[in-house]
Design a protein around this motif. Structure first.
Motif, PDB file in Angstrom:
ATOM      1  N   UNK A   6      35.464  53.024   9.336  1.00 55.41           N
ATOM      2  CA  UNK A   6      34.676  52.352  10.177  1.00 55.41           C
ATOM      3  C   UNK A   6      35.538  51.264  11.157  1.00 55.41           C
ATOM      4  N   UNK A   7      35.162  51.363  12.592  1.00 61.47           N
ATOM      5  CA  UNK A   7      36.079  50.629  13.330  1.00 61.47           C
ATOM      6  C   UNK A   7      36.496  49.007  12.831  1.00 61.47           C
ATOM      7  N   UNK A   8      35.592  48.407  12.340  1.00 57.08           N
ATOM      8  CA  UNK A   8      35.564  47.002  12.143  1.00 57.08           C
ATOM      9  C   UNK A   8      36.687  46.908  10.894  1.00 57.08           C
ATOM     10  N   UNK A  54      34.716  56.703  23.869  1.00 56.46           N
ATOM     11  CA  UNK A  54      36.157  57.355  24.783  1.00 56.46           C
ATOM     12  C   UNK A  54      36.856  58.300  23.680  1.00 56.46           C
ATOM     13  N   UNK A  55      37.310  58.072  22.656  1.00 56.68           N
ATOM     14  CA  UNK A  55      37.774  58.580  21.442  1.00 56.68           C
ATOM     15  C   UNK A  55      37.040  59.851  21.214  1.00 56.68           C
ATOM     16  N   UNK A  56      35.822  59.795  21.141  1.00 53.42           N
ATOM     17  CA  UNK A  56      34.745  60.825  20.768  1.00 53.42           C
ATOM     18  C   UNK A  56      34.792  61.828  21.868  1.00 53.42           C
ATOM     19  N   UNK A  57      34.747  61.253  22.958  1.00 49.77           N
ATOM     20  CA  UNK A  57      34.769  62.356  24.295  1.00 49.77           C
ATOM     21  C   UNK A  57      35.982  63.169  24.336  1.00 49.77           C
ATOM     22  N   UNK A  58      37.128  62.484  23.944  1.00 47.80           N
ATOM     23  CA  UNK A  58      38.373  63.096  24.062  1.00 47.80           C
ATOM     24  C   UNK A  58      38.819  64.032  22.907  1.00 47.80           C
ATOM     25  N   UNK A  59      37.716  64.031  21.875  1.00 48.40           N
ATOM     26  CA  UNK A  59      37.963  65.107  20.731  1.00 48.40           C
ATOM     27  C   UNK A  59      38.862  64.585  19.797  1.00 48.40           C
ATOM     28  N   UNK A  60      39.069  63.366  19.566  1.00 48.35           N
ATOM     29  CA  UNK A  60      39.886  62.782  18.438  1.00 48.35           C
ATOM     30  C   UNK A  60      39.105  62.285  17.206  1.00 48.35           C
ATOM     31  N   UNK A  61      37.986  61.988  17.379  1.00 50.66           N
ATOM     32  CA  UNK A  61      36.950  61.627  16.317  1.00 50.66           C
ATOM     33  C   UNK A  61      35.590  62.248  16.381  1.00 50.66           C
ATOM     34  N   UNK A  62      34.889  62.377  15.305  1.00 52.52           N
ATOM     35  CA  UNK A  62      33.737  62.692  15.529  1.00 52.52           C
ATOM     36  C   UNK A  62      32.769  61.838  14.336  1.00 52.52           C
ATOM     37  N   UNK A  63      31.411  61.887  14.629  1.00 49.44           N
ATOM     38  CA  UNK A  63      30.553  61.051  13.681  1.00 49.44           C
ATOM     39  C   UNK A  63      30.798  61.703  12.400  1.00 49.44           C
ATOM     40  N   UNK A  64      30.585  60.603  11.267  1.00 48.12           N
ATOM     41  CA  UNK A  64      30.625  61.253   9.862  1.00 48.12           C
ATOM     42  C   UNK A  64      29.349  60.310   8.983  1.00 48.12           C
ATOM     43  N   UNK A  65      28.319  60.131   9.722  1.00 47.09           N
ATOM     44  CA  UNK A  65      27.370  59.347   9.103  1.00 47.09           C
ATOM     45  C   UNK A  65      27.431  57.812   9.373  1.00 47.09           C
ATOM     46  N   UNK A  66      26.995  57.026   8.547  1.00 52.37           N
ATOM     47  CA  UNK A  66      27.020  55.758   8.751  1.00 52.37           C
ATOM     48  C   UNK A  66      27.657  54.765   7.649  1.00 52.37           C
ATOM     49  N   UNK A  67      28.009  53.517   8.027  1.00 50.93           N
ATOM     50  CA  UNK A  67      28.592  52.669   6.882  1.00 50.93           C
ATOM     51  C   UNK A  67      27.904  51.382   7.318  1.00 50.93           C
ATOM     52  N   UNK A 115      46.768  52.757  16.694  1.00 59.72           N
ATOM     53  CA  UNK A 115      46.349  52.707  15.439  1.00 59.72           C
ATOM     54  C   UNK A 115      45.223  53.611  14.988  1.00 59.72           C
ATOM     55  N   UNK A 116      44.560  53.710  15.950  1.00 58.88           N
ATOM     56  CA  UNK A 116      43.120  54.549  15.750  1.00 58.88           C
ATOM     57  C   UNK A 116      43.623  56.128  15.850  1.00 58.88           C
ATOM     58  N   UNK A 117      44.471  56.242  16.625  1.00 60.74           N
ATOM     59  CA  UNK A 117      45.239  57.618  16.591  1.00 60.74           C
ATOM     60  C   UNK A 117      45.642  57.951  15.210  1.00 60.74           C
ATOM     61  N   UNK A 118      46.460  57.095  14.763  1.00 59.16           N
ATOM     62  CA  UNK A 118      46.991  57.262  13.380  1.00 59.16           C
ATOM     63  C   UNK A 118      45.878  57.691  12.216  1.00 59.16           C
TER      64      UNK A 118
END
Length: 111
Positions: free
Chosen positions: A50-52, A76-89, A38-41
């Motif tokens: 937002x994860x929640x 883990x997803x961040x270290x693998x290069x799939x996601x990056x930070x985009x501020x806060x929610x 789901x998170x890869x999609x």
């Protein structure tokens, strides 16, 4: 939480109701295998998330250690290069949490 069927006043037992309580997986690796697609999609879309909110919208199970495993998974997803930070929610109780966005690498992998 276990749902216990209670008989109605006429003595019949109603059909099992769908519990609003979220399910929980007891093994971290099993939980990751269930929620990761789901998170890869979501990452492949490149939209902020937002994860929640993703977990709530997709009825994903809770991890074994709810207070720490979501952060561990996102890291883990961040270290693998799939996601990056985009501020806060904000969460429902107005606490600040990281907002994430899929990287170009995640979009290329989906293509």
């Amino acid at each position: 939480m276990t749902v216990i069927e209670q008989p109605t006043l006429d003595g019949t037992v109603p059909a099992a109701a769908i519990s609003k309580a979220r399910r929980r997986v007891d093994d971290y690796d099993t939980w990751v295998a269930e929620v990761r697609p789901t998170f890869e999609e979501i990452a492949a879309t490149g939209s902020p998330f937002l994860c929640w909110k993703v977990a709530k919208d997709n009825d994903l199970p809770d991890p074994p250690d709810r207070d720490h495993d979501w952060g561990r998974f996102a890291a883990t997803l961040h270290r693998e290069g799939l996601i990056r930070t985009d501020g806060f929610g904000l969460t429902r109780d107005k606490s600040a949490v990281r907002r994430w966005r899929g990287t170009a690498a995640a979009r290329r992998a989906a293509a």
